[in-house]
Motif scaffolding. Structure first.
Motif, PDB file in Angstrom:
ATOM      1  N   SER A  13      52.220 107.684  61.112  1.00  0.00           N
ATOM      2  CA  SER A  13      51.351 108.829  61.367  1.00  0.00           C
ATOM      3  C   SER A  13      50.386 109.015  60.212  1.00  0.00           C
ATOM      4  O   SER A  13      50.746 108.786  59.058  1.00  0.00           O
ATOM      5  CB  SER A  13      52.186 110.102  61.532  1.00  0.00           C
ATOM      6  OG  SER A  13      53.033 109.982  62.643  1.00  0.00           O
ATOM      7  N   TYR A  14      49.168 109.446  60.546  1.00  0.00           N
ATOM      8  CA  TYR A  14      48.114 109.619  59.546  1.00  0.00           C
ATOM      9  C   TYR A  14      47.416 110.948  59.753  1.00  0.00           C
ATOM     10  O   TYR A  14      47.388 111.482  60.863  1.00  0.00           O
ATOM     11  CB  TYR A  14      47.067 108.501  59.658  1.00  0.00           C
ATOM     12  CG  TYR A  14      47.627 107.121  59.480  1.00  0.00           C
ATOM     13  CD1 TYR A  14      47.717 106.540  58.219  1.00  0.00           C
ATOM     14  CD2 TYR A  14      48.067 106.384  60.573  1.00  0.00           C
ATOM     15  CE1 TYR A  14      48.223 105.268  58.048  1.00  0.00           C
ATOM     16  CE2 TYR A  14      48.574 105.100  60.413  1.00  0.00           C
ATOM     17  CZ  TYR A  14      48.654 104.546  59.152  1.00  0.00           C
ATOM     18  OH  TYR A  14      49.167 103.286  58.985  1.00  0.00           O
ATOM     19  N   GLU A  15      46.838 111.462  58.688  1.00  0.00           N
ATOM     20  CA  GLU A  15      45.946 112.621  58.741  1.00  0.00           C
ATOM     21  C   GLU A  15      44.712 112.282  57.930  1.00  0.00           C
ATOM     22  O   GLU A  15      44.811 111.625  56.890  1.00  0.00           O
ATOM     23  CB  GLU A  15      46.602 113.864  58.130  1.00  0.00           C
ATOM     24  CG  GLU A  15      47.669 114.474  58.985  1.00  0.00           C
ATOM     25  CD  GLU A  15      48.179 115.791  58.413  1.00  0.00           C
ATOM     26  OE1 GLU A  15      47.972 116.057  57.206  1.00  0.00           O
ATOM     27  OE2 GLU A  15      48.771 116.549  59.180  1.00  0.00           O
ATOM     28  N   ILE A  16      43.553 112.736  58.404  1.00  0.00           N
ATOM     29  CA  ILE A  16      42.306 112.494  57.691  1.00  0.00           C
ATOM     30  C   ILE A  16      41.421 113.724  57.853  1.00  0.00           C
ATOM     31  O   ILE A  16      41.361 114.310  58.937  1.00  0.00           O
ATOM     32  CB  ILE A  16      41.606 111.204  58.208  1.00  0.00           C
ATOM     33  CG1 ILE A  16      40.402 110.859  57.343  1.00  0.00           C
ATOM     34  CG2 ILE A  16      41.264 111.310  59.670  1.00  0.00           C
ATOM     35  CD1 ILE A  16      39.833 109.464  57.612  1.00  0.00           C
ATOM     36  N   ASP A  17      40.800 114.148  56.776  1.00  0.00           N
ATOM     37  CA  ASP A  17      39.870 115.278  56.816  1.00  0.00           C
ATOM     38  C   ASP A  17      38.486 114.738  57.166  1.00  0.00           C
ATOM     39  O   ASP A  17      37.997 113.814  56.506  1.00  0.00           O
ATOM     40  CB  ASP A  17      39.826 115.989  55.462  1.00  0.00           C
ATOM     41  CG  ASP A  17      41.176 116.576  55.073  1.00  0.00           C
ATOM     42  OD1 ASP A  17      41.918 116.981  55.980  1.00  0.00           O
ATOM     43  OD2 ASP A  17      41.472 116.630  53.868  1.00  0.00           O
ATOM     44  N   LEU A  18      37.892 115.316  58.213  1.00  0.00           N
ATOM     45  CA  LEU A  18      36.613 114.804  58.707  1.00  0.00           C
ATOM     46  C   LEU A  18      35.646 115.932  59.063  1.00  0.00           C
ATOM     47  O   LEU A  18      36.057 117.018  59.463  1.00  0.00           O
ATOM     48  CB  LEU A  18      36.834 113.939  59.962  1.00  0.00           C
ATOM     49  CG  LEU A  18      37.664 112.673  59.789  1.00  0.00           C
ATOM     50  CD1 LEU A  18      37.949 112.051  61.145  1.00  0.00           C
ATOM     51  CD2 LEU A  18      36.959 111.689  58.873  1.00  0.00           C
ATOM     52  N   SER A  19      34.365 115.605  58.987  1.00  0.00           N
ATOM     53  CA  SER A  19      33.323 116.496  59.491  1.00  0.00           C
ATOM     54  C   SER A  19      33.347 116.422  61.010  1.00  0.00           C
ATOM     55  O   SER A  19      33.975 115.532  61.598  1.00  0.00           O
ATOM     56  CB  SER A  19      31.955 116.053  58.963  1.00  0.00           C
ATOM     57  OG  SER A  19      31.629 114.772  59.502  1.00  0.00           O
ATOM     58  N   ASP A  20      32.642 117.321  61.653  1.00  0.00           N
ATOM     59  CA  ASP A  20      32.566 117.289  63.118  1.00  0.00           C
ATOM     60  C   ASP A  20      32.019 115.953  63.608  1.00  0.00           C
ATOM     61  O   ASP A  20      32.508 115.389  64.586  1.00  0.00           O
ATOM     62  CB  ASP A  20      31.695 118.435  63.636  1.00  0.00           C
ATOM     63  CG  ASP A  20      32.359 119.795  63.474  1.00  0.00           C
ATOM     64  OD1 ASP A  20      33.604 119.857  63.377  1.00  0.00           O
ATOM     65  OD2 ASP A  20      31.616 120.805  63.450  1.00  0.00           O
ATOM     66  N   VAL A  21      30.999 115.434  62.911  1.00  0.00           N
ATOM     67  CA  VAL A  21      30.362 114.172  63.320  1.00  0.00           C
ATOM     68  C   VAL A  21      31.356 113.017  63.215  1.00  0.00           C
ATOM     69  O   VAL A  21      31.501 112.215  64.150  1.00  0.00           O
ATOM     70  CB  VAL A  21      29.101 113.898  62.458  1.00  0.00           C
ATOM     71  CG1 VAL A  21      28.564 112.507  62.715  1.00  0.00           C
ATOM     72  CG2 VAL A  21      28.028 114.940  62.738  1.00  0.00           C
ATOM     73  N   ASN A  22      32.065 112.913  62.081  1.00  0.00           N
ATOM     74  CA  ASN A  22      33.006 111.809  61.903  1.00  0.00           C
ATOM     75  C   ASN A  22      34.247 111.956  62.779  1.00  0.00           C
ATOM     76  O   ASN A  22      34.806 110.965  63.254  1.00  0.00           O
ATOM     77  CB  ASN A  22      33.383 111.666  60.433  1.00  0.00           C
ATOM     78  CG  ASN A  22      32.280 111.035  59.622  1.00  0.00           C
ATOM     79  OD1 ASN A  22      31.457 110.285  60.146  1.00  0.00           O
ATOM     80  ND2 ASN A  22      32.231 111.349  58.337  1.00  0.00           N
ATOM     81  N   ASP A  25      35.302 115.557  53.490  1.00  0.00           N
ATOM     82  CA  ASP A  25      35.370 114.437  54.425  1.00  0.00           C
ATOM     83  C   ASP A  25      35.850 113.194  53.678  1.00  0.00           C
ATOM     84  O   ASP A  25      35.253 112.775  52.691  1.00  0.00           O
ATOM     85  CB  ASP A  25      33.990 114.181  55.050  1.00  0.00           C
ATOM     86  CG  ASP A  25      34.048 113.203  56.203  1.00  0.00           C
ATOM     87  OD1 ASP A  25      34.498 112.055  55.983  1.00  0.00           O
ATOM     88  OD2 ASP A  25      33.629 113.569  57.313  1.00  0.00           O
ATOM     89  N   ASP A  26      36.956 112.637  54.159  1.00  0.00           N
ATOM     90  CA  ASP A  26      37.543 111.470  53.502  1.00  0.00           C
ATOM     91  C   ASP A  26      36.709 110.203  53.665  1.00  0.00           C
ATOM     92  O   ASP A  26      36.916 109.237  52.935  1.00  0.00           O
ATOM     93  CB  ASP A  26      38.962 111.225  54.027  1.00  0.00           C
ATOM     94  CG  ASP A  26      39.927 112.327  53.609  1.00  0.00           C
ATOM     95  OD1 ASP A  26      39.805 112.824  52.472  1.00  0.00           O
ATOM     96  OD2 ASP A  26      40.809 112.688  54.410  1.00  0.00           O
ATOM     97  N   LEU A  27      35.765 110.205  54.616  1.00  0.00           N
ATOM     98  CA  LEU A  27      34.922 109.022  54.801  1.00  0.00           C
ATOM     99  C   LEU A  27      33.665 109.051  53.937  1.00  0.00           C
ATOM    100  O   LEU A  27      33.334 108.073  53.277  1.00  0.00           O
ATOM    101  CB  LEU A  27      34.503 108.874  56.271  1.00  0.00           C
ATOM    102  CG  LEU A  27      35.555 108.391  57.249  1.00  0.00           C
ATOM    103  CD1 LEU A  27      34.949 108.250  58.642  1.00  0.00           C
ATOM    104  CD2 LEU A  27      36.164 107.087  56.805  1.00  0.00           C
TER     105      LEU A  27
END
Length: 110
Positions: free
Chosen positions: A30-39, A11-13
Motif C-alpha cells: 500500500s502507498y500514499e502520495i500527496d498530490l495536487s488536483d492536477v497530478n 506535491d510529492d511529484l
C-alpha cells in the motif's frame, strides 16, 4: 493562549502545493502520495482502464479456498480419502491438510 496548527501538503511529484493524499495499492504493498488536483487526476486517469477491469478485494488479504470455499471436511471423510489415495498409490500425509489434487481425484472417482 491559543494555538493554530496548519498542515500544508506538498506535491510529492513536483514540489508544489498538494490538495490531497491519494492512497493506492499494487502487488501487495500500500502507498500514499500527496498530490495536487492536477497530478491526482493524472494518477486516476492512468489507473482507470485497469480499475475498470479489476475486481475489488477486501481490505485485509484473505486466504482463498479451493473448490468454491467449501468448509473443512469431517475426520471421517478425510480418513476415507486418505485410505482411497493410499490404495491408488497417491502420496498423502498421515495428518494435516490433504492436497486439493488428491481430493479432486477422489471426488472424480466417486
Amino acid at each position: 493562549m491559543a494555538k493554530q496548527i496548519q498542515e500544508i501538503l506538498i506535491d510529492d511529484l513536483d514540489g508544489g502545493e498538494a490538495n490531497e493524499t491519494v492512497s493506492f495499492a499494487i502487488d501487495g504493498s500500500s502507498y500514499e502520495i500527496d498530490l495536487s488536483d492536477v497530478n491526482a487526476k493524472k494518477l486516476r486517469d492512468a489507473l482507470t482502464p485497469f480499475v475498470q477491469h479489476a475486481r475489488r478485494s477486501g481490505a485485509v488479504p484473505t486466504r482463498r479456498r479451493g473448490r468454491g470455499g467449501q468448509r473443512a471436511m469431517s475426520r471421517e471423510k478425510s480418513a476415507e480419502i486418505r485410505q482411497w489415495a493410499k490404495a491408488h498409490g497417491l502420496p498423502v500425509s498421515e495428518r494435516g491438510r490433504i492436497a486439493s489434487t488428491v481430493v479432486e481425484k477422489y471426488e472424480a472417482a466417486h
